[in-house]
Write a protein that holds these residues in place. Structure first.
Motif, PDB file in Angstrom:
ATOM      1  N   SER A  72     -59.628 -48.705  29.570  1.00 54.04           N
ATOM      2  CA  SER A  72     -59.262 -49.900  30.327  1.00 54.04           C
ATOM      3  C   SER A  72     -58.414 -50.847  29.480  1.00 54.04           C
ATOM      4  O   SER A  72     -58.336 -50.716  28.254  1.00 54.04           O
ATOM      5  CB  SER A  72     -60.522 -50.629  30.779  1.00 54.04           C
ATOM      6  OG  SER A  72     -61.219 -49.847  31.711  1.00 54.04           O
ATOM      7  N   ALA A  73     -57.837 -51.815  30.173  1.00 55.48           N
ATOM      8  CA  ALA A  73     -57.014 -52.828  29.499  1.00 55.48           C
ATOM      9  C   ALA A  73     -57.811 -53.516  28.411  1.00 55.48           C
ATOM     10  O   ALA A  73     -59.025 -53.686  28.515  1.00 55.48           O
ATOM     11  CB  ALA A  73     -56.524 -53.841  30.524  1.00 55.48           C
ATOM     12  N   GLY A  74     -57.133 -53.913  27.358  1.00 49.52           N
ATOM     13  CA  GLY A  74     -57.781 -54.612  26.255  1.00 49.52           C
ATOM     14  C   GLY A  74     -58.603 -53.710  25.355  1.00 49.52           C
ATOM     15  O   GLY A  74     -59.329 -54.187  24.495  1.00 49.52           O
ATOM     16  N   GLY A  75     -58.529 -52.393  25.579  1.00 49.21           N
ATOM     17  CA  GLY A  75     -59.244 -51.457  24.726  1.00 49.21           C
ATOM     18  C   GLY A  75     -60.676 -51.183  25.158  1.00 49.21           C
ATOM     19  O   GLY A  75     -61.422 -50.509  24.458  1.00 49.21           O
ATOM     20  N   ARG A  76     -61.053 -51.688  26.319  1.00 49.75           N
ATOM     21  CA  ARG A  76     -62.434 -51.536  26.782  1.00 49.75           C
ATOM     22  C   ARG A  76     -62.673 -50.134  27.338  1.00 49.75           C
ATOM     23  O   ARG A  76     -61.855 -49.597  28.072  1.00 49.75           O
ATOM     24  CB  ARG A  76     -62.717 -52.587  27.864  1.00 49.75           C
ATOM     25  CG  ARG A  76     -64.161 -52.761  28.223  1.00 49.75           C
ATOM     26  CD  ARG A  76     -64.351 -53.967  29.143  1.00 49.75           C
ATOM     27  NE  ARG A  76     -63.342 -54.082  30.194  1.00 49.75           N
ATOM     28  CZ  ARG A  76     -63.375 -53.415  31.344  1.00 49.75           C
ATOM     29  NH1 ARG A  76     -64.342 -52.583  31.604  1.00 49.75           N
ATOM     30  NH2 ARG A  76     -62.413 -53.593  32.229  1.00 49.75           N
ATOM     31  N   LEU A  77     -63.824 -49.562  26.984  1.00 51.68           N
ATOM     32  CA  LEU A  77     -64.220 -48.288  27.567  1.00 51.68           C
ATOM     33  C   LEU A  77     -64.811 -48.575  28.938  1.00 51.68           C
ATOM     34  O   LEU A  77     -65.695 -49.406  29.076  1.00 51.68           O
ATOM     35  CB  LEU A  77     -65.246 -47.578  26.683  1.00 51.68           C
ATOM     36  CG  LEU A  77     -64.763 -47.227  25.276  1.00 51.68           C
ATOM     37  CD1 LEU A  77     -65.858 -46.504  24.508  1.00 51.68           C
ATOM     38  CD2 LEU A  77     -63.513 -46.378  25.324  1.00 51.68           C
ATOM     39  N   GLY A  86     -69.923 -41.357  30.075  1.00 58.25           N
ATOM     40  CA  GLY A  86     -69.720 -42.384  29.061  1.00 58.25           C
ATOM     41  C   GLY A  86     -70.093 -41.886  27.676  1.00 58.25           C
ATOM     42  O   GLY A  86     -69.378 -42.117  26.695  1.00 58.25           O
ATOM     43  N   HIS A  87     -71.203 -41.174  27.586  1.00 60.15           N
ATOM     44  CA  HIS A  87     -71.630 -40.607  26.298  1.00 60.15           C
ATOM     45  C   HIS A  87     -70.602 -39.587  25.807  1.00 60.15           C
ATOM     46  O   HIS A  87     -70.233 -39.588  24.629  1.00 60.15           O
ATOM     47  CB  HIS A  87     -73.011 -39.950  26.444  1.00 60.15           C
ATOM     48  CG  HIS A  87     -73.450 -39.216  25.230  1.00 60.15           C
ATOM     49  ND1 HIS A  87     -73.871 -39.875  24.091  1.00 60.15           N
ATOM     50  CD2 HIS A  87     -73.511 -37.889  24.948  1.00 60.15           C
ATOM     51  CE1 HIS A  87     -74.178 -38.969  23.158  1.00 60.15           C
ATOM     52  NE2 HIS A  87     -73.970 -37.770  23.668  1.00 60.15           N
ATOM     53  N   GLU A  88     -70.133 -38.733  26.727  1.00 58.76           N
ATOM     54  CA  GLU A  88     -69.154 -37.717  26.342  1.00 58.76           C
ATOM     55  C   GLU A  88     -67.849 -38.348  25.866  1.00 58.76           C
ATOM     56  O   GLU A  88     -67.260 -37.913  24.875  1.00 58.76           O
ATOM     57  CB  GLU A  88     -68.886 -36.763  27.503  1.00 58.76           C
ATOM     58  CG  GLU A  88     -67.960 -35.625  27.109  1.00 58.76           C
ATOM     59  CD  GLU A  88     -67.787 -34.578  28.179  1.00 58.76           C
ATOM     60  OE1 GLU A  88     -66.876 -33.739  28.019  1.00 58.76           O
ATOM     61  OE2 GLU A  88     -68.525 -34.581  29.179  1.00 58.76           O
ATOM     62  N   LEU A  93     -64.128 -39.326  21.481  1.00 57.62           N
ATOM     63  CA  LEU A  93     -63.249 -40.253  20.754  1.00 57.62           C
ATOM     64  C   LEU A  93     -63.664 -40.364  19.290  1.00 57.62           C
ATOM     65  O   LEU A  93     -62.815 -40.319  18.393  1.00 57.62           O
ATOM     66  CB  LEU A  93     -63.254 -41.627  21.425  1.00 57.62           C
ATOM     67  CG  LEU A  93     -62.520 -41.711  22.762  1.00 57.62           C
ATOM     68  CD1 LEU A  93     -62.737 -43.067  23.414  1.00 57.62           C
ATOM     69  CD2 LEU A  93     -61.033 -41.420  22.594  1.00 57.62           C
ATOM     70  N   ARG A  94     -64.957 -40.497  19.042  1.00 60.39           N
ATOM     71  CA  ARG A  94     -65.424 -40.592  17.649  1.00 60.39           C
ATOM     72  C   ARG A  94     -65.109 -39.317  16.871  1.00 60.39           C
ATOM     73  O   ARG A  94     -64.737 -39.383  15.699  1.00 60.39           O
ATOM     74  CB  ARG A  94     -66.917 -40.904  17.613  1.00 60.39           C
ATOM     75  CG  ARG A  94     -67.213 -42.339  17.997  1.00 60.39           C
ATOM     76  CD  ARG A  94     -68.700 -42.676  17.853  1.00 60.39           C
ATOM     77  NE  ARG A  94     -68.924 -44.075  18.140  1.00 60.39           N
ATOM     78  CZ  ARG A  94     -69.666 -44.520  19.150  1.00 60.39           C
ATOM     79  NH1 ARG A  94     -70.292 -43.678  19.959  1.00 60.39           N
ATOM     80  NH2 ARG A  94     -69.803 -45.819  19.341  1.00 60.39           N
ATOM     81  N   ARG A 104     -65.366 -51.161  22.637  1.00 61.27           N
ATOM     82  CA  ARG A 104     -63.917 -51.400  22.616  1.00 61.27           C
ATOM     83  C   ARG A 104     -63.264 -50.578  21.513  1.00 61.27           C
ATOM     84  O   ARG A 104     -63.857 -50.320  20.470  1.00 61.27           O
ATOM     85  CB  ARG A 104     -63.604 -52.875  22.378  1.00 61.27           C
ATOM     86  CG  ARG A 104     -63.905 -53.758  23.556  1.00 61.27           C
ATOM     87  CD  ARG A 104     -63.339 -55.166  23.336  1.00 61.27           C
ATOM     88  NE  ARG A 104     -63.692 -56.026  24.430  1.00 61.27           N
ATOM     89  CZ  ARG A 104     -62.993 -56.155  25.549  1.00 61.27           C
ATOM     90  NH1 ARG A 104     -61.894 -55.491  25.721  1.00 61.27           N
ATOM     91  NH2 ARG A 104     -63.394 -56.974  26.499  1.00 61.27           N
ATOM     92  N   VAL A 105     -62.001 -50.231  21.774  1.00 64.00           N
ATOM     93  CA  VAL A 105     -61.175 -49.528  20.802  1.00 64.00           C
ATOM     94  C   VAL A 105     -60.056 -50.476  20.400  1.00 64.00           C
ATOM     95  O   VAL A 105     -59.482 -51.170  21.247  1.00 64.00           O
ATOM     96  CB  VAL A 105     -60.578 -48.244  21.444  1.00 64.00           C
ATOM     97  CG1 VAL A 105     -59.562 -47.597  20.520  1.00 64.00           C
ATOM     98  CG2 VAL A 105     -61.679 -47.264  21.810  1.00 64.00           C
TER      99      VAL A 105
END
Length: 119
Positions: A72-77, A86-88, A93-94, A104-105
């Motif tokens: 999402s915008a602003g780096g939000r998951l 969400g866990h996957e 990503l990690r 957030r990323v």
């Protein structure tokens, strides 16, 4: 007032839009993220971020597209931490070296700028 498009034209346009989004998604490199809005823009769909999100929620089972790299915008998951998806997303990503803090990323660090987008 223009005439409505025939049903087959609407389906063809949807297929074309879907293909453009998939093409952009396929180019996102490992360890990088891009927002739904950026995917829409790169696919030539203007400000269709929500449409991109809906499309991604309907990816075929077993798709190899890197859906987890779109945020999402602003780096939000956008996928809730307590869900399987969400866990996957966080796990993938990690594993690619993306740092996630408070769901957030850091876009400046991990954001992807395609040649078409930046140039």
């Amino acid at each position: 007032m223009p005439e409505p498009l025939p049903e087959h034209s609407l389906a063809a346009e949807t297929d074309s839009r879907r293909a453009a989004v998939y093409l952009v998604m396929a180019q996102i490199p490992e360890g990088k993220v891009v927002t739904y809005g950026e995917v829409a823009s790169l696919a030539g769909l203007g400000r269709a971020a929500r449409w991109v999100g809906r499309l991604m929620s309907q990816l075929p089972e077993g798709s190899r597209l890197p859906w987890h790299r779109v945020i999402s915008a602003g780096g939000r998951l956008s996928l809730p931490a307590g869900t399987a998806a969400g866990h996957e997303q966080r796990m993938r990503l990690r594993a690619e070296g993306v740092t996630i803090i408070n769901d957030r990323v850091d876009i400046r660090r991990h954001g992807w700028q395609s040649a078409e987008y930046s140039g």
